[in-house]
Design a protein around this motif. Structure first.
Motif, PDB file in Angstrom:
ATOM      1  N   SER A  33      -9.504 -10.403   4.472  1.00  0.00           N
ATOM      2  CA  SER A  33      -8.385  -9.573   3.830  1.00  0.00           C
ATOM      3  C   SER A  33      -8.188 -10.016   2.240  1.00  0.00           C
ATOM      4  O   SER A  33      -8.620 -11.158   2.108  1.00  0.00           O
ATOM      5  CB  SER A  33      -7.258 -10.197   4.712  1.00  0.00           C
ATOM      6  OG  SER A  33      -7.045  -9.769   5.987  1.00  0.00           O
ATOM      7  N   ILE A  34      -7.907  -9.145   1.555  1.00  0.00           N
ATOM      8  CA  ILE A  34      -8.028  -9.285   0.121  1.00  0.00           C
ATOM      9  C   ILE A  34      -6.558  -8.767  -0.470  1.00  0.00           C
ATOM     10  O   ILE A  34      -6.050  -7.781  -0.015  1.00  0.00           O
ATOM     11  CB  ILE A  34      -9.085  -8.445  -0.466  1.00  0.00           C
ATOM     12  CG1 ILE A  34     -10.467  -9.109   0.155  1.00  0.00           C
ATOM     13  CG2 ILE A  34      -8.948  -8.935  -2.164  1.00  0.00           C
ATOM     14  CD1 ILE A  34     -11.498  -8.360  -0.644  1.00  0.00           C
ATOM     15  N   TRP A  35      -5.937  -9.850  -1.135  1.00  0.00           N
ATOM     16  CA  TRP A  35      -4.909  -9.304  -2.017  1.00  0.00           C
ATOM     17  C   TRP A  35      -4.943  -9.173  -3.537  1.00  0.00           C
ATOM     18  O   TRP A  35      -5.621 -10.262  -4.215  1.00  0.00           O
ATOM     19  CB  TRP A  35      -3.570 -10.349  -1.645  1.00  0.00           C
ATOM     20  CG  TRP A  35      -3.045 -10.151  -0.353  1.00  0.00           C
ATOM     21  CD1 TRP A  35      -1.999  -9.510   0.028  1.00  0.00           C
ATOM     22  CD2 TRP A  35      -3.561 -10.763   0.934  1.00  0.00           C
ATOM     23  NE1 TRP A  35      -1.836  -9.716   1.585  1.00  0.00           N
ATOM     24  CE2 TRP A  35      -2.611 -10.264   2.057  1.00  0.00           C
ATOM     25  CE3 TRP A  35      -4.669 -11.609   1.067  1.00  0.00           C
ATOM     26  CZ2 TRP A  35      -2.956 -10.915   3.224  1.00  0.00           C
ATOM     27  CZ3 TRP A  35      -4.802 -12.201   2.318  1.00  0.00           C
ATOM     28  CH2 TRP A  35      -4.060 -11.805   3.477  1.00  0.00           C
ATOM     29  N   THR A  36      -4.811  -8.293  -4.409  1.00  0.00           N
ATOM     30  CA  THR A  36      -5.251  -8.091  -5.420  1.00  0.00           C
ATOM     31  C   THR A  36      -4.217  -7.220  -6.319  1.00  0.00           C
ATOM     32  O   THR A  36      -3.537  -6.419  -5.684  1.00  0.00           O
ATOM     33  CB  THR A  36      -6.476  -7.385  -5.571  1.00  0.00           C
ATOM     34  OG1 THR A  36      -6.953  -7.270  -7.257  1.00  0.00           O
ATOM     35  CG2 THR A  36      -6.558  -6.065  -4.833  1.00  0.00           C
ATOM     36  N   PRO A  37      -3.821  -7.545  -7.776  1.00  0.00           N
ATOM     37  CA  PRO A  37      -2.871  -6.761  -8.281  1.00  0.00           C
ATOM     38  C   PRO A  37      -3.505  -5.594  -9.169  1.00  0.00           C
ATOM     39  O   PRO A  37      -2.657  -4.928  -9.852  1.00  0.00           O
ATOM     40  CB  PRO A  37      -2.429  -7.848  -9.383  1.00  0.00           C
ATOM     41  CG  PRO A  37      -3.602  -8.709  -9.504  1.00  0.00           C
ATOM     42  CD  PRO A  37      -4.247  -8.706  -8.178  1.00  0.00           C
ATOM     43  N   HIS A  38      -4.759  -5.442  -8.986  1.00  0.00           N
ATOM     44  CA  HIS A  38      -5.470  -4.284  -9.746  1.00  0.00           C
ATOM     45  C   HIS A  38      -6.711  -3.944  -9.241  1.00  0.00           C
ATOM     46  O   HIS A  38      -7.610  -4.653  -8.837  1.00  0.00           O
ATOM     47  CB  HIS A  38      -5.618  -4.987 -11.351  1.00  0.00           C
ATOM     48  CG  HIS A  38      -6.097  -3.989 -12.337  1.00  0.00           C
ATOM     49  ND1 HIS A  38      -7.161  -3.362 -12.559  1.00  0.00           N
ATOM     50  CD2 HIS A  38      -5.298  -3.302 -13.252  1.00  0.00           C
ATOM     51  CE1 HIS A  38      -7.347  -2.640 -13.399  1.00  0.00           C
ATOM     52  NE2 HIS A  38      -6.080  -2.513 -14.054  1.00  0.00           N
ATOM     53  N   ILE A  39      -7.075  -2.596  -9.339  1.00  0.00           N
ATOM     54  CA  ILE A  39      -8.241  -2.066  -8.987  1.00  0.00           C
ATOM     55  C   ILE A  39      -8.771  -1.385 -10.275  1.00  0.00           C
ATOM     56  O   ILE A  39      -8.145  -0.409 -10.787  1.00  0.00           O
ATOM     57  CB  ILE A  39      -7.987  -0.877  -7.749  1.00  0.00           C
ATOM     58  CG1 ILE A  39      -7.396  -1.823  -6.766  1.00  0.00           C
ATOM     59  CG2 ILE A  39      -9.276  -0.366  -7.289  1.00  0.00           C
ATOM     60  CD1 ILE A  39      -8.259  -2.718  -5.929  1.00  0.00           C
TER      61      ILE A  39
END
Length: 369
Positions: free
Chosen positions: A130-136
């Protein structure tokens, strides 16, 4: 007699001397002890990732629905490829390296740049993460993963509280993110070919896929490259119903094979490299994707085929059922009596010589008939 005034020592309490009887909680001190427990030393040398609590709301999205740009999103996928890129630095707060991880769900794949300093990530092919990220972001034009995973996110969980990376070790029931991209039940998966066709030139096809089963797993070997670097190598023998070859794993990918089972684990490999010198060998490159135990109809058939090969059959064929009426022959008034000569003549007259030749042993001095 002159009055006696108290001395200065009488104004201070005496320190208690060493106890003769040690208590239960007394910890023996050694000359080399520095005051830290083994747990504290281990936590300092090999720290675990801090317990993370999201500060804002993260939208759960599939990889195929992602749009490049800022935005807090949460993703779930399986690791289909990864490799380590160390970045040595003398600065204590700098990152020691970066894992380039390709994760995939049922809708697509993307690249995750996972930076690390002190935390050690134990990654394996097929792991659910699982990954939580603020930018793609979009992949760079010269990136090797542009074709297979055109979206990229870069995270550094040890330094940035807005991102996090977690391996689902205890909550993976084996059902999520198993379906290959663009797979439709009952139809042939695009680019899928047999292992024999792959070896005879199919490896040059873009997005070529092979579905193989693990046959055997070799031992790890340490070799020295031409540049003098120490490398680890592991060979896995794979096969399908047409051909067999060797899958070569290097360095960080080697521990992934510890969870694979011969004649059971299936691998759907996309964009693999192939070498035909000597033994046919399949190699994983930066653009390769390895899906462990994919959920598809061809995978179920190949696993059944592999399981049937493991069954040992007896040299003698079983006695045929529902061919002879044994009860009628035993209770019939008219019984036919055959001599050994009649049986021998009947067996020799069979077109193929008979599947089974009867033998009768009557005496040690006699021979077999």
């Amino acid at each position: 007699m002159a009055p006696q005034f108290p001395s200065i020592q009488s104004f201070f309490e005496k320190e208690p001397g060493p106890r003769k009887n040690k208590g239960v909680n007394d910890v023996p001190q050694t000359e080399s002890s520095d005051g830290f427990t083994e747990a504290e030393v281990e936590a300092a040398l090999h720290p675990k990732l801090h317990k993370w609590v999201p500060r804002g709301e993260y939208e759960n999205m599939e990889i195929g629905s992602l749009i490049p740009g800022p935005g807090c999103v949460a993703l779930v996928g399986r690791i289909v490829n990864f490799y380590d890129q160390p970045t040595p630095s003398k600065r204590p707060q700098a990152a020691r390296g970066c894992f380039k991880v390709i994760i995939k769900d049922d809708t697509g794949a993307m690249t995750v740049r996972l930076w690390y300093a002190k935390v050690e990530y134990n990654l394996h092919l097929g792991q659910l993460v699982s990954i939580w990220t603020p930018h793609i972001s979009n992949a760079e034009s010269n990136s090797l993963t542009l074709h297979n995973a055109s979206l990229v996110t870069s995270i550094f969980p040890e330094r940035d509280n807005t991102c996090y990376f977690m391996v689902q070790e205890n909550s993976d029931d084996g059902t999520l993110c198993r379906i290959p991209k663009d797979y439709v039940d009952g139809k042939q998966l695009a680019g899928l070919m047999t292992l024999k066709n792959f070896a005879e030139g199919g490896h040059e096809v873009t997005d070529g896929r092979i579905l193989v089963c693990v046959k055997s797993i070799g031992g790890r070997r340490k070799i020295t490259s031409k540049k003098g670097d120490l490398m680890e190598k592991l060979e896995v023998n794979v096969f399908d119903d047409t051909f067999q070859a060797t899958l070569t794993l290097w360095n960080r990918l080697c521990p992934s094979a510890s969870a694979w089972k011969p004649s059971y684990t299936l691998l759907l490999i996309t964009n693999a490299a192939f070498r035909s010198e000597g033994r046919p060998s399949i190699t994983i490159t930066a653009t390769t994707q390895v899906e462990v135990d994919p959920e598809m109809r061809d995978a179920k058939w190949l696993r059944g085929f592999a399981q049937r090969l493991t069954k040992r059959e007896h040299v003698n064929q079983p006695f045929p059922e529902d061919v002879f009426d044994v009860e009628a022959a035993a209770s019939s008034e008219n019984r036919i009596l055959f001599t050994l000569a009649d049986i021998d003549q009947f067996a020799r007259a069979a077109p193929n010589g008979g599947d089974t030749i009867p033998h009768v042993y009557t005496d040690p001095a006699e021979t077999w008939f």
